[in-house]
Design a protein around this motif. Structure first.
Motif, PDB file in Angstrom:
ATOM      1  N   ALA A 155       0.797  -1.309   0.285  1.00 17.06           N
ATOM      2  CA  ALA A 155       0.140  -0.045  -0.065  1.00 17.06           C
ATOM      3  C   ALA A 155       0.780   1.206  -0.132  1.00 17.06           C
ATOM      4  N   THR A 156       2.060   1.231   0.357  1.00 18.46           N
ATOM      5  CA  THR A 156       3.199   2.362   0.258  1.00 18.46           C
ATOM      6  C   THR A 156       3.848   2.339  -0.809  1.00 18.46           C
ATOM      7  N   ALA A 157       3.636   1.396  -1.604  1.00 17.78           N
ATOM      8  CA  ALA A 157       4.743   1.362  -2.816  1.00 17.78           C
ATOM      9  C   ALA A 157       4.398   2.222  -3.739  1.00 17.78           C
ATOM     10  N   GLY A 158       3.431   3.029  -3.988  1.00 19.07           N
ATOM     11  CA  GLY A 158       3.239   4.100  -4.693  1.00 19.07           C
ATOM     12  C   GLY A 158       4.072   5.079  -4.664  1.00 19.07           C
ATOM     13  N   THR A 159       4.926   5.370  -3.460  1.00 22.21           N
ATOM     14  CA  THR A 159       5.832   6.261  -3.499  1.00 22.21           C
ATOM     15  C   THR A 159       7.028   6.046  -4.276  1.00 22.21           C
ATOM     16  N   LEU A 160       7.101   4.851  -4.782  1.00 25.51           N
ATOM     17  CA  LEU A 160       8.242   4.299  -6.036  1.00 25.51           C
ATOM     18  C   LEU A 160       8.138   5.492  -7.097  1.00 25.51           C
ATOM     19  N   TRP A 161       6.952   5.806  -7.447  1.00 24.38           N
ATOM     20  CA  TRP A 161       6.839   6.882  -8.737  1.00 24.38           C
ATOM     21  C   TRP A 161       6.907   8.241  -8.128  1.00 24.38           C
ATOM     22  N   GLN A 162       7.109   8.440  -6.807  1.00 25.97           N
ATOM     23  CA  GLN A 162       7.013   9.927  -6.657  1.00 25.97           C
ATOM     24  C   GLN A 162       8.574  10.247  -6.208  1.00 25.97           C
ATOM     25  N   PRO A 163       8.985  11.717  -5.866  1.00 23.21           N
ATOM     26  CA  PRO A 163      10.244  12.051  -5.540  1.00 23.21           C
ATOM     27  C   PRO A 163      10.443  11.348  -4.314  1.00 23.21           C
ATOM     28  N   PRO A 164      11.593  10.873  -3.699  1.00 23.23           N
ATOM     29  CA  PRO A 164      11.838  10.293  -2.291  1.00 23.23           C
ATOM     30  C   PRO A 164      11.955  11.286  -1.462  1.00 23.23           C
ATOM     31  N   ALA A 165      11.356  10.830  -0.356  1.00 20.44           N
ATOM     32  CA  ALA A 165      11.238  11.625   0.746  1.00 20.44           C
ATOM     33  C   ALA A 165      12.559  12.179   1.427  1.00 20.44           C
ATOM     34  N   ALA A 187       6.009  -7.715 -11.483  1.00 22.78           N
ATOM     35  CA  ALA A 187       6.033  -7.168 -12.614  1.00 22.78           C
ATOM     36  C   ALA A 187       5.484  -5.632 -12.424  1.00 22.78           C
ATOM     37  N   ALA A 188       4.489  -5.218 -11.867  1.00 20.17           N
ATOM     38  CA  ALA A 188       3.886  -4.037 -11.707  1.00 20.17           C
ATOM     39  C   ALA A 188       4.646  -3.157 -11.050  1.00 20.17           C
ATOM     40  N   LEU A 189       5.511  -3.624 -10.119  1.00 20.78           N
ATOM     41  CA  LEU A 189       6.534  -2.844  -9.175  1.00 20.78           C
ATOM     42  C   LEU A 189       7.454  -2.096 -10.119  1.00 20.78           C
ATOM     43  N   HIS A 190       7.787  -2.593 -11.320  1.00 20.62           N
ATOM     44  CA  HIS A 190       8.669  -2.310 -12.514  1.00 20.62           C
ATOM     45  C   HIS A 190       8.141  -1.629 -13.487  1.00 20.62           C
ATOM     46  N   ALA A 191       6.996  -1.198 -13.516  1.00 17.22           N
ATOM     47  CA  ALA A 191       6.307  -0.410 -14.539  1.00 17.22           C
ATOM     48  C   ALA A 191       6.328   0.852 -14.645  1.00 17.22           C
ATOM     49  N   PRO A 192       6.241   1.513 -15.795  1.00 10.13           N
ATOM     50  CA  PRO A 192       6.404   3.000 -15.934  1.00 10.13           C
ATOM     51  C   PRO A 192       5.805   3.779 -14.780  1.00 10.13           C
ATOM     52  N   GLY A 193       4.431   3.542 -14.469  1.00 14.11           N
ATOM     53  CA  GLY A 193       3.604   4.111 -13.513  1.00 14.11           C
ATOM     54  C   GLY A 193       2.989   3.405 -12.561  1.00 14.11           C
ATOM     55  N   PRO A 194       2.365   3.808 -11.784  1.00 11.02           N
ATOM     56  CA  PRO A 194       1.615   2.916 -10.512  1.00 11.02           C
ATOM     57  C   PRO A 194       0.186   2.368 -11.043  1.00 11.02           C
TER      58      PRO A 194
END
Length: 349
Positions: A272-282, A325-332
């Motif tokens: 549920a927190t993995a969406g931050t992979l496509w955001q600038p790191p905190a 596979a979804a974790l390495h897609a271009p978007g969330p």
């Protein structure tokens, strides 16, 4: 589910090869009159991927272990002792392969980099509560304080304690001897306990891959990934010292199911927190830390599911591959869809 990665034993030291040949000889004698298990399904070779694309995927040996253990469990449930005894040999072979990898990590951990560098980085890692070392300790049945003990030891020595390393390697040989005993005696009860313990060591390979591909962390990456791997190996070494006690322990089926359900819930929480992979790191290295945590969570839930008699196991396993596979897609967006699929599946029950 595909099973296109046969286990390989190429390049093993001669001493280990002789040990394995002894086990095989005993297996052939014990199973001479048993039917040959069905071959693995023929599938096309899987293209090679870079490390960052396989952080949460099942290592090949874990796929094979699940396949062979399902075969053994099915034969036992059907009362086919001959087929169960034949499948037992394959499960032993998979566990021995995991011991190969464990021994290799134990021998190499804490070597190859300056000890001064490791000593410098370890105290800084101790302050990074986001690292999944507490989760690793829990997975191996260790108290939380062992994490701080390990990091303190690395800060002092810069490498794995030689005595700890030697004791852990001795325990690996004890486990090999137990696997040999299983083949000779066809002791399925002992194999059940060895499976529950030895299968956890697959986490070593998962963490090694994840830490190697995790991007820039809060300190120099080339050192930090070595420290993380060495810390995990040290936790494995500590778990090996408790190995005899853990192998003797007979966990009830209900307890195993609770463990698997808890692992499932923890994975959902982490995803549920993995969406931050496509955001600038905190903070510097946040994405790398999160990928390591996801790799650990995915590995834990796979290992917890293996011994369960659970009709949805293969579907669950395949969805985990799709999540990876979804974790390495271009978007969330793909991850959101896969997370809904995973949440909708019946948990291990």
């Amino acid at each position: 589910m595909t099973h296109s990665h046969p286990f390989r034993r190429d390049g093993r030291p001669e001493r280990e090869r002789r040990t394995w040949e002894q086990i095989i000889a005993a297996a052939r004698e014990a199973a001479a009159d048993l039917p040959v298990p069905p071959p693995l399904p023929a599938t096309p070779a899987v293209p090679e991927q870079d490390g960052d694309q396989t952080l949460a995927a099942a290592p090949p040996v874990l796929d094979l272990l699940l396949y062979h253990e399902e075969e053994r469990a099915g034969a036992r449930a059907a009362g086919d002792s001959a087929l169960a005894d034949s499948a037992l040999v394959n499960v032993v072979r998979d566990l021995d392969t995991l011991l190969d990898s464990t021994e290799d990590h134990l021998r190499r951990a804490g070597r190859g980099l300056s000890r001064a560098q490791v000593r410098r980085v370890a105290p800084r890692l101790a302050a990074m509560s986001a690292l999944p070392l507490d989760d690793v300790a829990e997975f191996f049945g260790l108290p939380p304080h062992r994490v701080q003990d390990v990091l303190a030891d690395l800060a002092q020595r810069g490498s794995l304690d030689p005595d700890v390393r030697a004791q852990a390697l001795l325990q690996v040989q004890v486990l090999r001897d137990a696997l040999h005993q299983v083949v000779v005696t066809r002791d399925h009860s002992l194999l059940d306990r060895l499976l529950a313990f030895v299968s956890r060591f697959v986490l070593l390979g998962v963490v090694a891959l994840a830490s190697a591909a995790s991007g820039a962390l809060a300190v120099d990456e080339s050192v930090v990934k070595e420290v993380v791997k060495t810390a995990v190996v040290a936790l494995v070494a500590a778990a090996l010292q408790l190995g005899a006690e853990q192998v003797r322990s007979r966990r009830a089926e209900d307890a195993r199911r609770v463990t698997a359900r808890n692992a499932h819930e923890a994975l959902l929480t982490e995803l549920a927190t993995a969406g931050t992979l496509w955001q600038p790191p905190a903070y510097e290295g946040e994405h790398g830390v999160l990928r390591i945590r996801l790799a650990v969570r995915a590995c834990v839930v796979r290992v917890a599911a293996i011994p369960l008699d659970w009709p949805g196991k293969w579907v669950y396993w395949d969805v985990l591959d799709d999540v990876n596979a979804a974790l390495h897609a271009p978007g969330p967006d793909g991850l959101a869809a896969q997370l809904r699929r995973l949440s909708a599946l019946p948990p291990p029950t």
